[in-house]
Design a protein around this motif. Structure first.
Motif, PDB file in Angstrom:
ATOM      1  N   LEU A   1       9.737  28.239  32.616  1.00 30.17           N
ATOM      2  CA  LEU A   1      10.636  27.339  31.890  1.00 30.17           C
ATOM      3  C   LEU A   1      10.317  27.329  30.397  1.00 30.17           C
ATOM      4  O   LEU A   1      11.226  27.282  29.559  1.00 30.17           O
ATOM      5  N   ALA A   2       9.027  27.386  30.069  1.00 30.92           N
ATOM      6  CA  ALA A   2       8.643  27.458  28.655  1.00 30.92           C
ATOM      7  C   ALA A   2       9.121  28.771  28.043  1.00 30.92           C
ATOM      8  O   ALA A   2       9.557  28.813  26.885  1.00 30.92           O
ATOM      9  N   ALA A   3       9.046  29.847  28.824  1.00 29.92           N
ATOM     10  CA  ALA A   3       9.523  31.145  28.342  1.00 29.92           C
ATOM     11  C   ALA A   3      11.026  31.099  28.093  1.00 29.92           C
ATOM     12  O   ALA A   3      11.519  31.638  27.091  1.00 29.92           O
ATOM     13  N   ILE A   4      11.757  30.449  28.979  1.00 34.69           N
ATOM     14  CA  ILE A   4      13.212  30.326  28.812  1.00 34.69           C
ATOM     15  C   ILE A   4      13.537  29.592  27.522  1.00 34.69           C
ATOM     16  O   ILE A   4      14.423  29.997  26.761  1.00 34.69           O
ATOM     17  N   ARG A   5      12.812  28.520  27.247  1.00 33.27           N
ATOM     18  CA  ARG A   5      13.062  27.768  26.009  1.00 33.27           C
ATOM     19  C   ARG A   5      12.800  28.636  24.780  1.00 33.27           C
ATOM     20  O   ARG A   5      13.555  28.600  23.806  1.00 33.27           O
ATOM     21  N   ALA A   6      11.739  29.423  24.825  1.00 30.86           N
ATOM     22  CA  ALA A   6      11.409  30.286  23.687  1.00 30.86           C
ATOM     23  C   ALA A   6      12.448  31.395  23.512  1.00 30.86           C
ATOM     24  O   ALA A   6      12.855  31.707  22.383  1.00 30.86           O
ATOM     25  N   TYR A   7      12.894  31.984  24.616  1.00 31.37           N
ATOM     26  CA  TYR A   7      13.903  33.042  24.522  1.00 31.37           C
ATOM     27  C   TYR A   7      15.234  32.486  24.009  1.00 31.37           C
ATOM     28  O   TYR A   7      15.967  33.172  23.293  1.00 31.37           O
ATOM     29  N   GLU A   8      15.538  31.247  24.379  1.00 27.96           N
ATOM     30  CA  GLU A   8      16.757  30.631  23.849  1.00 27.96           C
ATOM     31  C   GLU A   8      16.653  30.463  22.333  1.00 27.96           C
ATOM     32  O   GLU A   8      17.619  30.716  21.599  1.00 27.96           O
ATOM     33  N   VAL A   9      15.487  30.044  21.861  1.00 25.85           N
ATOM     34  CA  VAL A   9      15.277  29.918  20.415  1.00 25.85           C
ATOM     35  C   VAL A   9      15.485  31.270  19.733  1.00 25.85           C
ATOM     36  O   VAL A   9      16.135  31.368  18.686  1.00 25.85           O
ATOM     37  N   ALA A  10      14.944  32.328  20.340  1.00 30.60           N
ATOM     38  CA  ALA A  10      15.104  33.671  19.769  1.00 30.60           C
ATOM     39  C   ALA A  10      16.578  34.061  19.694  1.00 30.60           C
ATOM     40  O   ALA A  10      17.038  34.623  18.693  1.00 30.60           O
ATOM     41  N   ALA A  11      17.329  33.760  20.747  1.00 29.96           N
ATOM     42  CA  ALA A  11      18.754  34.100  20.766  1.00 29.96           C
ATOM     43  C   ALA A  11      19.535  33.288  19.738  1.00 29.96           C
ATOM     44  O   ALA A  11      20.541  33.758  19.193  1.00 29.96           O
ATOM     45  N   ARG A  12      19.078  32.075  19.465  1.00 29.28           N
ATOM     46  CA  ARG A  12      19.759  31.226  18.482  1.00 29.28           C
ATOM     47  C   ARG A  12      19.533  31.710  17.045  1.00 29.28           C
ATOM     48  O   ARG A  12      20.329  31.396  16.157  1.00 29.28           O
ATOM     49  N   TRP A  13      18.436  32.448  16.812  1.00 26.62           N
ATOM     50  CA  TRP A  13      18.225  33.049  15.492  1.00 26.62           C
ATOM     51  C   TRP A  13      19.111  34.286  15.413  1.00 26.62           C
ATOM     52  O   TRP A  13      18.645  35.412  15.377  1.00 26.62           O
ATOM     53  N   TYR A  14      20.406  34.028  15.355  1.00 28.42           N
ATOM     54  CA  TYR A  14      21.388  35.113  15.480  1.00 28.42           C
ATOM     55  C   TYR A  14      21.656  35.796  14.145  1.00 28.42           C
ATOM     56  O   TYR A  14      21.836  35.150  13.108  1.00 28.42           O
ATOM     57  N   LEU A  15      21.677  37.116  14.210  1.00 26.15           N
ATOM     58  CA  LEU A  15      22.092  37.954  13.092  1.00 26.15           C
ATOM     59  C   LEU A  15      22.756  39.179  13.704  1.00 26.15           C
ATOM     60  O   LEU A  15      22.175  39.806  14.598  1.00 26.15           O
ATOM     61  N   PRO A  16      23.986  39.510  13.293  1.00 30.82           N
ATOM     62  CA  PRO A  16      24.649  40.677  13.884  1.00 30.82           C
ATOM     63  C   PRO A  16      23.761  41.919  13.829  1.00 30.82           C
ATOM     64  O   PRO A  16      23.153  42.213  12.802  1.00 30.82           O
ATOM     65  N   LEU A  17      23.680  42.602  14.963  1.00 37.41           N
ATOM     66  CA  LEU A  17      22.929  43.852  15.124  1.00 37.41           C
ATOM     67  C   LEU A  17      21.411  43.666  15.135  1.00 37.41           C
ATOM     68  O   LEU A  17      20.676  44.649  15.248  1.00 37.41           O
TER      69      LEU A  17
END
Length: 212
Positions: A43-59
């Motif tokens: 669950l902690a990993a899921i939260r961290a991966y969501e944060v990574a996905a939210r740091w969005y930049l095309p490509l």
């Protein structure tokens, strides 16, 4: 010409710095997720991966990598982990929408799977159809309908407000630079054009905000 080059260089440097920040933060969040997963903290990993996905930049590669890791966790046999992963995918996709919807396919898949998982729960939601209030298909349709609702401001309203901002700010700048001469007097035609741009910009901005 020299001033234009300086402005372009400054804007490029600012955008480049922002891009470096986004990629750096995204990669750091991915590392945090990997570390959490290595310790067994799904669950902690899921939260961290969501944060990574939210740091969005095309490509930016970290975004696709974050979604891939979330999809892997969404295939877990643990219902809580599966649901948390799909919710993280949905949250990240919706949070990064601007004039377009990044990862629209991931968002659609998340809505579908969240509705299916919620429908499998006997307490997964009330269905207004009294003829079959407990039918799984009806519960799933109920959840999918609510997940599909978008309460955020419309893209058109946001674009209209942004154009309005640009219009009145540009008009004000034009008035200051060309609508007033060295003696402080108004130059009729540039001043009139600037005034029109300011008024139209404010009208568009107000219309966009009121319809957001």
């Amino acid at each position: 010409m020299k001033r234009t080059i300086v402005i372009v260089a400054l804007v490029t440097a600012i955008l480049g710095g922002l891009a470096i920040r986004v990629v750096g933060e995204g990669r750091a969040a991915l590392t945090d997720g990997d570390d959490a997963l290595a310790r067994g903290g799904k669950l902690a990993a899921i939260r961290a991966y969501e944060v990574a996905a939210r740091w969005y930049l095309p490509l930016a590669p970290h975004v696709d990598e974050a979604y891939a890791k979330l999809h892997t966790l969404a295939g877990s046999e643990e219902p809580a982990v599966k649901l948390a992963a799909w919710r993280a995918i949905r949250s990240a996709a919706r949070a990064t929408r601007s004039l377009w919807q990044p990862h629209a396919d991931d968002l659609a898949a998340a809505d579908r799977e969240i509705a299916r998982l919620a429908a499998a729960d006997p307490a997964g939601g009330h269905v207004a159809d009294k003829a079959a209030p407990e039918a799984p298909a009806a519960r799933e349709a109920w959840h999918r309908d609510r997940l599909a609702r978008d309460t955020r401001a419309s893209t058109f309203a946001l674009v209209l407000a942004a154009l309005g901002d640009a219009g009145w700010l540009g008009g004000g700048l034009a008035l200051a630079r060309r609508g007033i001469d060295a003696t402080g007097r108004l130059v009729r035609r540039p001043a009139l054009a600037s005034a029109i741009a300011i008024v139209l910009g404010l009208v568009c901005w107000a219309a966009g905000i009121s319809n957001a």
